[in-house]
Motif scaffolding. Sequence first.
Motif, PDB file in Angstrom:
ATOM      1  N   ASP A  69      -4.665   2.993  -0.297  1.00 52.72           N
ATOM      2  CA  ASP A  69      -5.111   1.924   0.815  1.00 52.72           C
ATOM      3  C   ASP A  69      -6.557   0.994   0.194  1.00 52.72           C
ATOM      4  OD1 ASP A  69      -6.514   0.607   3.187  1.00 52.72           O
ATOM      5  OD2 ASP A  69      -7.908   2.250   3.865  1.00 52.72           O
ATOM      6  N   GLU A 129       0.940  -1.296   0.442  1.00 56.05           N
ATOM      7  CA  GLU A 129       0.417  -0.322   0.186  1.00 56.05           C
ATOM      8  C   GLU A 129       1.044   1.436  -0.081  1.00 56.05           C
ATOM      9  OE1 GLU A 129      -3.944  -1.071   2.126  1.00 56.05           O
ATOM     10  OE2 GLU A 129      -2.350  -1.058   3.499  1.00 56.05           O
ATOM     11  N   ASN A 130       2.462   0.700   0.576  1.00 58.00           N
ATOM     12  CA  ASN A 130       2.739   2.548   0.721  1.00 58.00           C
ATOM     13  C   ASN A 130       3.593   3.215  -0.966  1.00 58.00           C
ATOM     14  OD1 ASN A 130       3.224   2.922   3.320  1.00 58.00           O
ATOM     15  ND2 ASN A 130       4.314   0.857   3.698  1.00 58.00           N
ATOM     16  N   CYS A 189      -8.399  -0.648   2.483  1.00 57.31           N
ATOM     17  CA  CYS A 189      -9.812  -0.646   2.874  1.00 57.31           C
ATOM     18  C   CYS A 189      -9.349   0.279   4.496  1.00 57.31           C
ATOM     19  CB  CYS A 189     -11.060  -0.147   2.499  1.00 57.31           C
ATOM     20  SG  CYS A 189     -11.301  -0.103   0.461  1.00 57.31           S
ATOM     21  N   ASP A 190      -9.000  -0.247   5.075  1.00 52.18           N
ATOM     22  CA  ASP A 190      -8.335  -0.043   6.484  1.00 52.18           C
ATOM     23  C   ASP A 190      -8.241   1.266   7.185  1.00 52.18           C
ATOM     24  OD1 ASP A 190      -5.797  -0.439   6.009  1.00 52.18           O
ATOM     25  OD2 ASP A 190      -5.483  -1.921   7.811  1.00 52.18           O
ATOM     26  N   GLY A 191      -7.910   2.421   6.342  1.00 47.97           N
ATOM     27  CA  GLY A 191      -7.596   3.919   6.966  1.00 47.97           C
ATOM     28  C   GLY A 191      -6.353   3.970   6.898  1.00 47.97           C
ATOM     29  N   SER A 192      -5.357   2.555   6.718  1.00 49.76           N
ATOM     30  CA  SER A 192      -3.701   3.116   7.171  1.00 49.76           C
ATOM     31  C   SER A 192      -3.406   2.300   5.647  1.00 49.76           C
ATOM     32  CB  SER A 192      -3.500   2.191   7.982  1.00 49.76           C
ATOM     33  OG  SER A 192      -3.858   0.712   7.566  1.00 49.76           O
ATOM     34  N   PHE A 193      -1.944   2.993   5.397  1.00 49.25           N
ATOM     35  CA  PHE A 193      -1.169   2.392   5.008  1.00 49.25           C
ATOM     36  C   PHE A 193       0.221   1.661   5.186  1.00 49.25           C
ATOM     37  CE2 PHE A 193      -1.802   6.534   2.496  1.00 49.25           C
ATOM     38  CZ  PHE A 193      -3.030   6.146   1.798  1.00 49.25           C
ATOM     39  N   GLU A 194       0.113  -0.002   4.373  1.00 46.19           N
ATOM     40  CA  GLU A 194       0.738  -0.555   5.221  1.00 46.19           C
ATOM     41  C   GLU A 194       1.083  -1.735   4.116  1.00 46.19           C
ATOM     42  OE1 GLU A 194      -2.054  -2.894   7.644  1.00 46.19           O
ATOM     43  OE2 GLU A 194      -3.453  -2.528   6.044  1.00 46.19           O
TER      44      GLU A 194
END
Length: 407
Positions: A249, A239-240, A252-257
């Motif tokens: 994202d 996601e980064n 769709c969990d609201g953070s970048f992993e």
Amino acid sequence: MGTFRSAFAVLFVAASWGSASADTFRIEIDWMQTAGHSHQPSQTVLNAVIQMFACAGHTLIIDLDEEVPHYNVMPRNPDNCDSFFGYSGEAASFGALRNGNFDHAGDANFWHYCIFGHQYEDDNCATSGSSGLGQRPGQYFVVTLGSFSGQTGTAFDQASTLAHEFGHNLNLTHCGQDDCDAEGNYNPILTSTMSYRYQLGGVRNNVLCNGLAGEEAKFKEIDYSHGRNCSVNEVALNENIGTYMTPVDWDCDGSFEGNVAQDIGGGNAGWCGATGTKSTLSDVNEWSIVSAFNDSPHPIQVIEEISCITAEEWEQVQRETEAAGGCSQPTLAVEGCVAGENVFVGPLVVVNAGTCTFPFSTPALADSGAPNNSIIYVKPGTYDAAGAVTLDKPATWMCPTGTATLR
């Protein structure tokens, strides 16, 4: 800008927008009409698609020919529901309408034939709410927007679906591959009118709405893909780096992993709700496929008939874009040609093509090889240069997914 053949026939040509090319395509269009209800596409609808081809260096000639009787449903052969384009046993059938109205059938030049109609029967001989049906590859297709807005579709629906169904005739699919069972019909990496994700919502509109690129990115609303995006593996989505045009994202969990698994090209539940098989999704240069079709002998062997997005599936896409930011369908316009491309630079490159999959290996190569006014996305990494490097190409340079060092 037209040559009148009769009270209803106008010939539209792309010559006023671009120079003629070796690739010339021809479509004859008839439309269903009855009192108070017409499926006739407007000149703006036709010009939008003509312009799309002109911007890619091709000439598209559309003969908007004549109205034909209105039937609510074009039937299939009741004894063989696989037969649609070849069936002529009823007055309402495509075959009967084609046989009586396809004026360019015997021309020396190869013409495609399209009917703008209401609905057709699917391969179970049941009425379909699909936007259209096309042979792949082939000569015949229909645009059927009777289940859509106003029972004719919006002007954008009509233009984009015309481009979409004609794309099937030119050997294009919904996913960029011959078999879409694994990739699905909603491939977001295929930034094309051929993908369900973009057909009726607009390519640029939905790319931005779904956070796949920034405002600077070079996309049009109605277009086939130019094959410049990176492939992604749904089992391990970083996601980064996202699309290398922006972090995404994906789950769709609201953070970048760093790595997540998510079906982003699945069914009409949208990628935030999709739970289908995960695979590698790829972009493809569809315009090269279009050119290859035109260089083939005609007529050619039809591989399949492809049915297209239904009104129910389009409603799901609309709900998804509303959840992502309330993006509405674009207003149809005859889009100007885009100057420049999305160009990529990345370290450790074998093929210097400037695409995300095969980026330029150094900024200097990108500066010399990219078209003027491109957006040049530099992938994170270290780039070694021998001596001073002058970057003077009219372009915008970005590194939106990390840090790039030139030494």
